[in-house]
Design a protein around this motif. Structure first.
Motif, PDB file in Angstrom:
ATOM      1  N   LEU A 281      35.484  44.617  32.683  1.00 50.10           N
ATOM      2  CA  LEU A 281      35.182  43.356  32.989  1.00 50.10           C
ATOM      3  C   LEU A 281      36.044  42.441  33.874  1.00 50.10           C
ATOM      4  N   THR A 282      37.134  42.186  33.117  1.00 55.58           N
ATOM      5  CA  THR A 282      37.963  41.697  33.616  1.00 55.58           C
ATOM      6  C   THR A 282      38.508  41.862  35.121  1.00 55.58           C
ATOM      7  N   VAL A 283      38.856  43.281  35.181  1.00 53.89           N
ATOM      8  CA  VAL A 283      39.124  43.913  36.529  1.00 53.89           C
ATOM      9  C   VAL A 283      38.216  43.453  37.389  1.00 53.89           C
ATOM     10  N   PHE A 284      36.707  43.931  37.081  1.00 51.14           N
ATOM     11  CA  PHE A 284      35.679  43.895  38.249  1.00 51.14           C
ATOM     12  C   PHE A 284      35.623  42.464  38.494  1.00 51.14           C
ATOM     13  N   LEU A 285      35.716  41.430  37.557  1.00 48.63           N
ATOM     14  CA  LEU A 285      35.243  40.050  37.983  1.00 48.63           C
ATOM     15  C   LEU A 285      36.666  39.530  38.995  1.00 48.63           C
ATOM     16  N   GLY A 286      37.795  39.959  38.694  1.00 50.91           N
ATOM     17  CA  GLY A 286      38.886  39.704  39.842  1.00 50.91           C
ATOM     18  C   GLY A 286      38.508  40.452  41.062  1.00 50.91           C
ATOM     19  N   LEU A 367      45.822  44.120  41.992  1.00 51.74           N
ATOM     20  CA  LEU A 367      45.134  43.304  40.977  1.00 51.74           C
ATOM     21  C   LEU A 367      44.948  44.187  39.735  1.00 51.74           C
ATOM     22  N   TYR A 368      44.475  45.480  39.811  1.00 48.85           N
ATOM     23  CA  TYR A 368      43.986  46.122  38.648  1.00 48.85           C
ATOM     24  C   TYR A 368      45.231  46.475  37.860  1.00 48.85           C
ATOM     25  N   GLN A 369      46.402  46.752  38.575  1.00 52.13           N
ATOM     26  CA  GLN A 369      47.914  47.250  38.173  1.00 52.13           C
ATOM     27  C   GLN A 369      47.901  46.050  37.105  1.00 52.13           C
ATOM     28  N   ALA A 370      48.093  44.623  37.595  1.00 49.50           N
ATOM     29  CA  ALA A 370      48.579  43.583  36.878  1.00 49.50           C
ATOM     30  C   ALA A 370      47.627  43.231  35.517  1.00 49.50           C
ATOM     31  N   VAL A 371      46.375  43.491  35.727  1.00 45.08           N
ATOM     32  CA  VAL A 371      45.343  43.271  34.678  1.00 45.08           C
ATOM     33  C   VAL A 371      45.691  44.498  33.540  1.00 45.08           C
ATOM     34  N   ALA A 372      45.962  45.568  34.109  1.00 46.89           N
ATOM     35  CA  ALA A 372      46.108  46.850  33.359  1.00 46.89           C
ATOM     36  C   ALA A 372      47.229  46.739  32.546  1.00 46.89           C
TER      37      ALA A 372
END
Length: 478
Positions: A281-286, A367-372
């Motif tokens: 959800l966090t990645v998707f929102l970003g 973005l996904y890498q930072a969140v992950a």
């Protein structure tokens, strides 16, 4: 009917989850760890084997492929500047969201403590400094828990507390303010290639090498460029070969990772997937904020003549193809057609800006890498400092230059980012179950970013044809 590779990978993931749950319930976790998990380790080792040289040659090829620096001129500088700026925005947004939502902290505390113990044991075995300077294994309470979840003796655990590494951490704290800049420049590129924590040095060398290659005469640079391009193609083919076996490998990796984290406790398996849902959800929102807020805002500030609805109507074919293929490269011809015919961007701009974008502009991936990375750190009770998160920003942004515009390339780059902050690359197995659908979404972001930047460059160069732009229902007022 022959199944596409991504469906085979999804089947492998699903079977890995099912096996992990069954083996946890039946008490077979040790069998899974001994006889299935090693194939997952082989998968990670293969990706690590390919990742560093792929980044090296991809970045050199990308920079050298920009053409004669004298002929690049203003358009080239603007293009690279805007692409890098949107990538920094994407990484910054990802870090903001993951630090506000804290998806990794929403998992039950005992699971996170066990994860933390496993992390410290892994760090000790790899000779890597524990990142936040805290050592849970020095606490008798956690040491007793470590004895329960590992086969190590008390003496082994005492060794794992690695007091000397704490001294190393304290020395690092006393370093001068410009030490990160000093650390960026390698003394020996060959030793940096083999050092887990030196990816920024490798990236620095690759960019420096690529720029230098641009500045020498063509008759001398062309053989080197041909060698670099050919070598990069070999490493991309190696990724392709490894990914052909990915359905089996991801089954083994996922089954092994979940079994190691959960043991014979089914409840922990459910906790892992609870954390994954918040991470997704966090990645998707970003990603959605990038598509529907950040890019339209950039258009409003720099272009103004293209409407909100008109923009999405114009590039929707490219977005749809990007979602279905997960490949910026495969989508490139459609992106060029949409941007030229629907947005009115001149061919001089699309022919230059969009191919570069397919190579260096990976906003969704960054973005996904930072969140992950931060999510995985939170899941293992690791508090990354601001400086370490800044390293993620730099590594994710610069590594995006080396991300191949093909499916699952972001997974290889994630290993690089994890290594840059001293975290376990095998943790990619935790987020694998949701990676495919997020890969599809982040490719849409990449393609939307390419279209946005090409429109901005065209407007600045006077090469945006307003008659075509008006056909897309322009409503932004000057």
């Amino acid at each position: 009917m022959k199944l596409a590779l991504h469906w085979k990978i999804i089947i492998g993931l699903v079977l890995g989850v099912i096996w992990a749950i069954v083996s946890s319930q039946m008490g077979w976790s040790q069998f899974t760890i001994d006889w299935i998990a090693p194939f997952g380790t082989i998968f990670i080792n293969l990706l690590k084997l390919i990742a560093v040289p792929l980044v090296l040659f991809s970045i050199i090829s990308g920079v050298a492929g920009l053409g004669d620096p004298k002929s690049l001129g203003r358009m080239g500088a603007k293009t690279l500047g805007f692409y890098f700026a949107t990538t920094l925005l994407a990484v910054g947004l990802g870090l903001l969201l993951v630090n506000v939502i804290n998806p990794g902290k929403l998992v039950d505390e005992q699971s996170r403590i066990d994860n933390r113990i496993s992390y410290e044991l892994w760090a000790a075995s790899e000779g890597i400094e524990v990142k936040d300077g805290v050592n849970y294994l020095q606490d008798p309470t956690y040491r007793d828990r470590a004895l329960e979840i590992t086969e190590l003796s008390k003496a082994d655990l005492k060794d794992a507390t690695v007091e000397e590494k704490m001294a190393t951490a304290n020395q690092a704290k006393e370093a001068g303010p410009l030490q990160p800049l000093v650390d960026l420049v390698p003394q020996n590129i060959f030793s940096s290639l083999g050092d887990n924590g030196s990816m920024l040095k490798v990236i620095f060398f690759a960019i420096f090498f690529g720029i230098s290659l641009l500045l020498i005469p063509n008759e001398k640079s062309n053989p080197v460029k041909a060698f670099v391009d050919g070598t990069m193609e070999i490493f991309l083919k190696m990724v392709d070969i490894v990914m052909q076996a990915a359905p089996f490998f991801v089954f083994a990796l996922l089954a092994g990772v979940v079994s190691k984290m959960a043991g014979d406790d089914v409840g922990k398996v459910l906790e892992i997937f609870k954390g994954l849902s918040w991470y997704s959800l966090t990645v998707f929102l970003g990603l959605m904020l990038m598509i529907f807020a950040i890019y339209p805002l950039i258009l409003k500030l720099f272009v103004r003549v293209i409407s909100y609805t008109g923009f999405f109507k114009s590039i929707s074919p490219a977005q749809t193809l990007a979602f279905s293929t997960s490949s910026s490269a495969a989508t490139l011809p459609v992106t060029m057609e949409c941007v030229e015919d629907n947005l009115g961007v001149d061919k001089k701009v699309t022919g230059f800006v969009l191919p570069i974008g397919a190579t260096v502009n990976m906003d969704g991936t960054s973005l996904y890498q930072a969140v992950a990375v931060v999510f995985l750190a939170q899941l293992h009770m690791i508090d990354l400092t601001f400086a370490q998160q800044l390293t993620i920003v730099l590594t994710a942004s610069l590594a995006s230059i080396g991300s191949a515009a093909v499916p699952s390339a972001g997974l290889v780059m994630l290993i690089i980012v994890l290594q840059s902050v001293g975290l376990n690359p095998a943790w990619i197995g935790i987020i694998l179950p949701v990676d495919r659908i997020l890969d599809m979404c982040r490719t849409v972001v990449n393609v939307t970013g390419d279209a946005t930047v090409s429109s901005v460059i065209a407007k600045g160069e006077g090469l945006l044809h307003y008659d075509k732009a008006r056909e897309t229902e322009r409503t932004f007022e000057p």
